[in-house]
Design a protein around this motif. Sequence first.
Motif, PDB file in Angstrom:
ATOM      1  N   THR A  43     -21.517 -23.470 -68.012  1.00 21.56           N
ATOM      2  CA  THR A  43     -22.218 -22.443 -69.254  1.00 21.56           C
ATOM      3  C   THR A  43     -23.585 -23.149 -69.448  1.00 21.56           C
ATOM      4  O   THR A  43     -23.863 -22.600 -70.735  1.00 21.56           O
ATOM      5  N   ASP A  44     -24.017 -23.968 -68.759  1.00 25.24           N
ATOM      6  CA  ASP A  44     -25.253 -24.540 -69.168  1.00 25.24           C
ATOM      7  C   ASP A  44     -26.443 -23.443 -68.964  1.00 25.24           C
ATOM      8  O   ASP A  44     -27.498 -23.660 -69.755  1.00 25.24           O
ATOM      9  N   TRP A  45     -26.097 -22.253 -68.692  1.00 31.67           N
ATOM     10  CA  TRP A  45     -27.270 -21.194 -68.759  1.00 31.67           C
ATOM     11  C   TRP A  45     -27.132 -20.397 -70.019  1.00 31.67           C
ATOM     12  O   TRP A  45     -27.778 -19.551 -70.121  1.00 31.67           O
ATOM     13  N   LEU A  46     -26.094 -20.677 -70.929  1.00 38.88           N
ATOM     14  CA  LEU A  46     -25.704 -19.871 -71.943  1.00 38.88           C
ATOM     15  C   LEU A  46     -26.231 -20.672 -73.243  1.00 38.88           C
ATOM     16  O   LEU A  46     -26.578 -21.773 -73.159  1.00 38.88           O
ATOM     17  N   SER A  47     -26.615 -19.706 -74.141  1.00 34.87           N
ATOM     18  CA  SER A  47     -27.145 -20.193 -75.606  1.00 34.87           C
ATOM     19  C   SER A  47     -26.376 -19.208 -76.526  1.00 34.87           C
ATOM     20  O   SER A  47     -26.045 -17.915 -76.225  1.00 34.87           O
ATOM     21  N   ASP A 103     -21.036 -32.303 -67.485  1.00 37.84           N
ATOM     22  CA  ASP A 103     -21.635 -30.920 -67.728  1.00 37.84           C
ATOM     23  C   ASP A 103     -23.378 -31.172 -67.693  1.00 37.84           C
ATOM     24  O   ASP A 103     -23.866 -32.388 -67.899  1.00 37.84           O
ATOM     25  N   LEU A 104     -24.158 -30.267 -67.432  1.00 38.71           N
ATOM     26  CA  LEU A 104     -25.501 -30.171 -67.550  1.00 38.71           C
ATOM     27  C   LEU A 104     -25.881 -29.838 -69.031  1.00 38.71           C
ATOM     28  O   LEU A 104     -25.531 -28.857 -69.545  1.00 38.71           O
ATOM     29  N   ASN A 105     -26.437 -30.947 -69.418  1.00 32.51           N
ATOM     30  CA  ASN A 105     -26.934 -30.718 -71.225  1.00 32.51           C
ATOM     31  C   ASN A 105     -28.055 -31.335 -71.523  1.00 32.51           C
ATOM     32  O   ASN A 105     -28.525 -32.255 -70.512  1.00 32.51           O
ATOM     33  N   ASP A 106     -28.438 -31.541 -72.470  1.00 29.63           N
ATOM     34  CA  ASP A 106     -29.736 -32.203 -72.879  1.00 29.63           C
ATOM     35  C   ASP A 106     -29.588 -33.668 -72.778  1.00 29.63           C
ATOM     36  O   ASP A 106     -30.429 -34.433 -72.315  1.00 29.63           O
TER      37      ASP A 106
END
Length: 358
Positions: free
Chosen positions: A91-95, A228-231
């Motif tokens: 869900t790395d594309w979600l904000s 996960d992909l995150n900052d």
Amino acid sequence: MPANTKPVLALTGSMATAHAGEVRDQIEKNLTTDWDIRTWTASDGEPALEALLADADVVVPGVDTLFVGAFFSGLKASPNLRMLQIPFAGTDWLSPDLLPPQAVAAGCSGHEITIAEYNIGAMLEWEIRFRVMDPDFRSGSWHFSGSSKDPTSKHSEIWNKTVGIVGYGGIGEETAKRAKAFSMRTMGLKRSAMPCPPELDWLGSSADDPTALMTLLKESDYIVLACDLNDATRGMIGPDELAAMKDSAVVINVARGEVIQEEPFYQALKSKQIAGAIIDTWYRYPARGLAPGEAPEDPSPSAYPFTELENVMVTPHCSAHSNQADYRRMISIASNLDKLARGETPDRVMVRGTGVAA
């Protein structure tokens, strides 16, 4: 919602078309609460999608729906939406800005076993090399014969090798359990500290020990990226991290492409600074959003020619793509729907609307 009114579950796009009967049947079979299940496909038109989203308490979208213009605008405006249930990983594309204030977005489980088997299969293939032996033997060669004295004719083993898993969650746990069955040494890295589980020989915490990642990289023969992909993880593996790896190390990326810095990764593989890689997740996805069967003008998954390197095995982001994983995901989705209907907190909440407390 008025008393005695069932909450509305919207299945959209490929969730309502591809094997739609199976998807709906599997969800309904595993539900213990009552839902008004409605569907939308592209042939229904965007006004119908907006109308459905306005009524929906939960939406389970197919990937193709995410490319429909009215989807996110209708989602954001939905007065009833409580949960966007993602039926796949990531869900790395979600904000929060994409959700109405009162809603959450949740992931699902079910793919952990499938990806773990992919990881173990990739390691076994790297050592045994069926992909090399099979075409060689078909050509008439007996180079890999058991009676050959040429050292290059022998394959190797994963026995006693070390696998380091970056992002120790469900995928990591299932991978480590299987690796132990092959007498591998297992290392894991999480963000937060926890007691080392029995399937691991070592567990590090990146939040508590800034050297933990380097420790894992230096000691591992296989490095499985499953985070996960995150900052914190974007570009986490760069020149320094690649330099810390053994020259015999093999990277397996089932996380996201951007976890590894693209150009340094390519150069490390091209120069044989590290031995190789098995790559399932990429930097470009040119086929996304296209109609089924439509080919992109440039199908390249990267700005660099990874697919031309002989020390790389590549797959098109399919490590979780099995019938069994799909079935387990439907069970996971049904469980989350039941929890929401009972007023409980769903599992694997990844993103919260601006009005939802953490």
